[in-house]
Design a protein around this motif. Structure first.
Motif, short mmCIF file in Angstrom:
data_model
loop_
_atom_site.label_atom_id
_atom_site.label_comp_id
_atom_site.label_asym_id
_atom_site.label_seq_id
_atom_site.Cartn_x
_atom_site.Cartn_y
_atom_site.Cartn_z
N PHE A 133 -1.28 -12.05 6.40
CA PHE A 133 0.09 -12.35 6.53
C PHE A 133 0.51 -13.27 5.28
O PHE A 133 1.61 -13.34 4.94
N ALA A 134 -0.31 -14.23 4.68
CA ALA A 134 -0.23 -14.89 3.59
C ALA A 134 0.05 -13.93 2.38
O ALA A 134 1.17 -14.42 1.72
N ASP A 135 -0.56 -12.85 2.23
CA ASP A 135 -0.35 -12.04 1.12
C ASP A 135 0.72 -11.15 1.34
O ASP A 135 1.41 -10.50 0.38
N LEU A 136 1.35 -10.95 2.52
CA LEU A 136 2.40 -9.80 2.78
C LEU A 136 3.76 -10.20 2.18
O LEU A 136 4.22 -11.31 2.28
N GLU A 137 4.29 -9.17 1.13
CA GLU A 137 5.55 -9.58 0.76
C GLU A 137 6.22 -8.11 1.24
O GLU A 137 5.96 -6.90 0.95
N ALA A 138 7.14 -8.48 2.32
CA ALA A 138 7.83 -7.30 2.96
C ALA A 138 8.59 -6.52 1.93
O ALA A 138 9.22 -7.00 0.88
N PRO A 139 8.63 -5.03 2.14
CA PRO A 139 9.41 -4.43 1.03
C PRO A 139 10.82 -4.76 0.73
O PRO A 139 11.42 -4.78 2.01
N GLY A 140 11.42 -4.69 -0.19
CA GLY A 140 12.73 -5.05 -0.69
C GLY A 140 13.53 -3.60 -0.16
O GLY A 140 13.01 -2.56 -0.48
N PRO A 141 14.97 -3.54 -0.14
CA PRO A 141 15.64 -2.41 0.13
C PRO A 141 15.72 -1.56 -1.14
O PRO A 141 15.76 -0.04 -0.83
N GLU A 142 15.21 -1.84 -2.31
CA GLU A 142 15.17 -1.15 -3.54
C GLU A 142 13.99 -0.29 -3.51
O GLU A 142 13.50 0.55 -4.40
#
Length: 180
Positions: A133-142
């Protein structure tokens, strides 16, 4: 544009393998289990409860990116299960392909912990949940990503993903009814 290439992504225990297999079956294409391509050193490290570093993941991601690039060159559909936690990992997997889409399986730490505690025969211990969870960067709309809650049934996630892919990844359907 050609048939889709989909990376089913998310933290450990979110259901990437189950959803990935179901999606590959629905699309009539090959499925690649990313965990099967980790080098032994990575598996030993994770089994011992030690999170992987970016350097640890580099070669593994290169192998998976190679499978994706090969499918792209051959104009074949493909589904790959890979955590793809950071934007730069997804960029590496995507390479130059305009056909790569991401299916982000989203859930809470509590739900993930329950799932991981119940599963057997996997090298990833529950001790690594926080690092995931610390590493997770949720995907952006692009990023051509569809996010779906892991609380949805697998067949619903697969159906939503097929609809998203049929709609050429239009953002209007990307989050409807699916965030955890």
């Amino acid at each position: 544009m050609g048939p889709p290439i989909v990376v089913v992504m998310g933290v450990c225990g979110c259901g990437k393998s189950s959803v990935g297999r179901g999606l590959a079956q629905a699309l009539g294409c090959a499925f690649i289990e990313g965990d099967a391509h980790h080098p032994e050193a990575n598996i030993a490290k994770m089994s011992a409860g030690v999170p992987l570093t970016d350097a640890d993941r580099e070669g593994w991601l290169a192998v998976l990116a190679g499978f994706i690039a090969d499918a792209d060159r051959r104009s074949e559909a493909l589904v790959v299960a890979c955590s793809a936690l950071k934007r730069r990992y997804r960029d590496q997997l995507r390479g130059d392909s305009a056909r790569v889409r991401f299916l982000h399986l989203d859930g809470t730490k509590a739900v993930i912990a329950d799932r991981m505690a119940a599963r057997t025969a996997h090298f990833m211990p529950t001790a690594l949940i926080d690092s995931q969870f610390a590493d997770l960067e949720a995907p952006g709309p692009e990023e051509n990503a569809l996010t779906r809650s892991i609380l949805l049934p697998v067949d619903q996630i697969v159906a939503d993903a097929c609809g998203y892919l049929t709609n050429n990844g239009k953002a209007a359907t990307a989050t409807a009814g699916g965030n955890a």
